[in-house]
Design a protein around this motif. Structure first.
Motif, mmCIF file in Angstrom:
data_model
loop_
_atom_site.group_PDB
_atom_site.id
_atom_site.type_symbol
_atom_site.label_atom_id
_atom_site.label_comp_id
_atom_site.label_asym_id
_atom_site.label_seq_id
_atom_site.Cartn_x
_atom_site.Cartn_y
_atom_site.Cartn_z
ATOM 1 N N MET A 113 43.201 40.118 40.639
ATOM 2 C CA MET A 113 43.213 40.704 41.971
ATOM 3 C C MET A 113 41.807 41.053 42.447
ATOM 4 S SD MET A 113 46.228 40.471 43.105
ATOM 5 C CE MET A 113 46.002 41.462 44.593
ATOM 6 N N THR A 114 40.937 41.463 41.532
ATOM 7 C CA THR A 114 39.542 41.725 41.902
ATOM 8 C C THR A 114 38.883 40.447 42.407
ATOM 9 O OG1 THR A 114 39.326 43.532 40.309
ATOM 10 C CG2 THR A 114 37.293 42.467 41.037
ATOM 11 N N LEU A 115 39.124 39.334 41.718
ATOM 12 C CA LEU A 115 38.530 38.064 42.142
ATOM 13 C C LEU A 115 39.167 37.552 43.426
ATOM 14 C CD1 LEU A 115 36.423 35.986 41.468
ATOM 15 C CD2 LEU A 115 38.073 34.836 39.977
ATOM 16 N N LEU A 116 40.478 37.743 43.585
ATOM 17 C CA LEU A 116 41.132 37.336 44.833
ATOM 18 C C LEU A 116 40.503 38.061 46.022
ATOM 19 C CD1 LEU A 116 43.350 35.900 46.446
ATOM 20 C CD2 LEU A 116 44.883 37.810 45.882
ATOM 21 N N ARG A 117 40.315 39.366 45.890
ATOM 22 C CA ARG A 117 39.689 40.122 46.986
ATOM 23 C C ARG A 117 38.265 39.625 47.246
ATOM 24 N NH1 ARG A 117 42.916 44.280 44.561
ATOM 25 N NH2 ARG A 117 44.223 45.307 46.147
ATOM 26 N N ALA A 118 37.528 39.337 46.174
ATOM 27 C CA ALA A 118 36.157 38.852 46.343
ATOM 28 C C ALA A 118 36.148 37.504 47.054
ATOM 29 C CB ALA A 118 35.473 38.741 44.979
ATOM 30 N N HIS A 119 37.076 36.627 46.709
ATOM 31 C CA HIS A 119 37.142 35.318 47.374
ATOM 32 C C HIS A 119 37.503 35.458 48.843
ATOM 33 C CE1 HIS A 119 37.811 32.950 43.361
ATOM 34 N NE2 HIS A 119 36.539 33.046 43.680
ATOM 35 N N VAL A 120 38.484 36.301 49.146
ATOM 36 C CA VAL A 120 38.873 36.506 50.548
ATOM 37 C C VAL A 120 37.703 37.066 51.344
ATOM 38 C CG1 VAL A 120 40.353 37.878 52.075
ATOM 39 C CG2 VAL A 120 41.340 36.747 50.073
ATOM 40 N N ASP A 121 37.067 38.107 50.822
ATOM 41 C CA ASP A 121 35.941 38.718 51.535
ATOM 42 C C ASP A 121 34.763 37.750 51.640
ATOM 43 O OD1 ASP A 121 37.449 41.020 51.744
ATOM 44 O OD2 ASP A 121 36.444 42.050 50.080
ATOM 45 N N GLY A 122 34.495 37.004 50.551
ATOM 46 C CA GLY A 122 33.366 36.078 50.558
ATOM 47 C C GLY A 122 33.525 34.966 51.570
ATOM 48 N N LEU A 123 34.726 34.439 51.707
ATOM 49 C CA LEU A 123 34.979 33.381 52.688
ATOM 50 C C LEU A 123 34.935 33.922 54.106
ATOM 51 C CD1 LEU A 123 37.829 31.531 50.770
ATOM 52 C CD2 LEU A 123 35.575 30.589 51.286
ATOM 53 N N LEU A 124 35.506 35.092 54.321
ATOM 54 C CA LEU A 124 35.492 35.690 55.664
ATOM 55 C C LEU A 124 34.082 36.008 56.133
ATOM 56 C CD1 LEU A 124 38.574 38.107 55.651
ATOM 57 C CD2 LEU A 124 38.200 36.142 57.160
ATOM 58 N N ALA A 125 33.176 36.250 55.199
ATOM 59 C CA ALA A 125 31.790 36.578 55.559
ATOM 60 C C ALA A 125 31.010 35.353 56.023
ATOM 61 C CB ALA A 125 31.082 37.225 54.370
ATOM 62 N N GLN A 126 31.621 34.146 55.915
ATOM 63 C CA GLN A 126 30.943 32.904 56.302
ATOM 64 C C GLN A 126 31.836 32.081 57.241
ATOM 65 O OE1 GLN A 126 28.757 31.309 52.572
ATOM 66 N NE2 GLN A 126 30.298 32.709 51.746
ATOM 67 N N PRO A 127 32.226 32.659 58.382
ATOM 68 C CA PRO A 127 33.191 31.985 59.262
ATOM 69 C C PRO A 127 32.693 30.657 59.804
ATOM 70 C CG PRO A 127 32.166 33.850 60.388
ATOM 71 C CD PRO A 127 31.767 33.949 58.946
ATOM 72 N N GLU A 128 31.379 30.483 59.868
ATOM 73 C CA GLU A 128 30.822 29.239 60.402
ATOM 74 C C GLU A 128 31.074 28.047 59.487
ATOM 75 O OE1 GLU A 128 27.724 30.967 57.699
ATOM 76 O OE2 GLU A 128 29.151 31.753 59.176
ATOM 77 N N LEU A 129 31.474 28.299 58.236
ATOM 78 C CA LEU A 129 31.668 27.219 57.272
ATOM 79 C C LEU A 129 33.130 26.839 57.073
ATOM 80 C CD1 LEU A 129 29.118 28.218 54.466
ATOM 81 C CD2 LEU A 129 28.789 26.647 56.380
ATOM 82 N N ILE A 130 34.066 27.591 57.657
ATOM 83 C CA ILE A 130 35.484 27.342 57.415
ATOM 84 C C ILE A 130 36.199 27.089 58.737
ATOM 85 C CG2 ILE A 130 35.448 28.734 55.317
ATOM 86 C CD1 ILE A 130 36.756 31.009 56.830
ATOM 87 N N THR A 131 37.425 26.587 58.642
ATOM 88 C CA THR A 131 38.199 26.280 59.842
ATOM 89 C C THR A 131 38.785 27.559 60.440
ATOM 90 O OG1 THR A 131 40.290 25.976 58.655
ATOM 91 C CG2 THR A 131 38.836 24.044 58.853
ATOM 92 N N GLU A 132 39.191 27.465 61.704
ATOM 93 C CA GLU A 132 39.835 28.607 62.364
ATOM 94 C C GLU A 132 41.148 28.955 61.669
ATOM 95 O OE1 GLU A 132 39.000 30.735 64.794
ATOM 96 O OE2 GLU A 132 36.989 29.865 64.670
ATOM 97 N N ARG A 133 41.871 27.944 61.239
ATOM 98 C CA ARG A 133 43.137 28.203 60.549
ATOM 99 C C ARG A 133 42.905 28.966 59.253
ATOM 100 N NH1 ARG A 133 47.809 23.781 58.795
ATOM 101 N NH2 ARG A 133 49.037 25.242 57.526
ATOM 102 N N ALA A 134 41.917 28.538 58.460
ATOM 103 C CA ALA A 134 41.615 29.240 57.216
ATOM 104 C C ALA A 134 41.189 30.676 57.500
ATOM 105 C CB ALA A 134 40.523 28.507 56.446
#
Length: 314
Positions: free
Chosen positions: A248-269
């Protein structure tokens, strides 16, 4: 007659740390690949054994220009940062049809590994980031066969990538688009380079392609950073022993890490990540709603059930 395009070149990325015991066998298997257009980029992460000497000796034997050492930064980085350092050094040198391949220090590649991976990347389509991974013949430290890694049973992609890493790093290859994407990203704390690559590629709308054929002898021993259990039962038992906190610690880190880089991911993601983020910071009702998200599953139903329990209580 028009000149033929040069063969695609593969940049092999190898980060070593006290790997002298089996390193020569890994390097020898690289030397015997059927796809011969490769360059080995290597970095040592502070070994106290003969790893550097072995690589320097191999560099001379492999021939001029076949091995490139990345020396900076000189201090120890850890596995993920070390591989990302190599990737960022290599990306500017990649041609449109080139690819990169991650290499561990203790496995043995089957001769067709690079050839199969490159062909799969090219078949997957142009313009999209693509990650290739292969199955593995699991062996013990003396190369006695233990079994074969599992094939994919359910759809991969995003958001499934948040629940489970199915891309074993020692088999991973990235096309140029995927390599550029991962190199431009900032890995989440605590993640591993292969899982982060899988997350970035799929969150950006790219593809994961798994080869049904094994491409390496994947050595299992006490010093494996992760390793691969020989059965789904052993994998489940291992997960139960570790408990939900680490996951769960890593899941939260992955969610937060991806959200911090919105320019690299799709709108759906991004929308899916925002829903998960609210659920992880909210109560049971929000978490139950998040679990209805299509694709939020692991590869088997018992693993999915365990993930859901951990998500609800963790």
């Amino acid at each position: 007659m028009a000149p033929q395009d040069p063969a695609p070149r593969i940049a092999i990325l190898l980060s070593t740390y006290n790997g002298a015991r089996w390193l020569r066998e890994q390097l020898e298997s690289i030397l015997h690949q059927t796809h011969e257009e490769w360059v080995l980029y290597w970095r040592d992460d502070g070994s106290a054994d003969a790893s550097v000497a072995i690589l320097q000796e191999f560099s001379q034997r492999a021939g001029q220009g076949r091995c490139v050492r990345i020396e900076q930064p000189a201090h120890r980085l850890g596995v993920t940062a070390s591989f990302l350092t190599l990737l960022r050094a290599v990306v500017p040198r990649l041609g449109e049809r080139d690819a990169i391949a991650f290499a561990d220090q203790d496995d043995i590649w089957l001769p067709h590994k690079l050839e199969r991976g490159l062909a799969a990347l090219h078949r997957a389509g142009q313009g999209l980031p693509v990650l290739y991974c292969g199955r593995q013949i699991l062996v013990d430290q003396d190369l006695n066969r233990l079994g074969l890694s599992g094939a994919l049973r359910r759809a991969t992609g995003f958001p499934a990538a948040l629940t489970q890493n199915v891309a074993t790093g020692c088999t991973v290859m990235l096309n140029r688009q995927a390599a550029c994407l991962v190199a431009a990203s900032r890995p989440a704390p605590g993640t591993l380079h292969d899982w982060w690559a899988y997350l970035m590629v799929t969150a950006a709308g790219g593809l994961l392609v798994q080869d049904k054929e094994p491409v390496i002898l994947y050595r299992q021993h006490r010093c494996n950073l992760v390793g691969a259990p020989a059965s789904s039962l052993r994998r489940a038992v291992g997960a139960l022993r570790r408990g939900p906190a680490l996951f769960m610690t890593l899941l939260r880190a992955h969610v937060d890490g991806l959200l911090a880089q919105p320019e690299l991911i799709t709108e759906r993601a991004r929308a899916e990540l925002l829903l998960l983020s609210r659920a992880l910071h909210g109560g049971i009702r929000l978490r139950l709603m998040a679990l209805r998200m299509p694709g939020l599953h692991r590869q088997t139903w018992p693993e999915t059930a365990l993930f859901r329990c951990w998500f609800l209580i963790g």
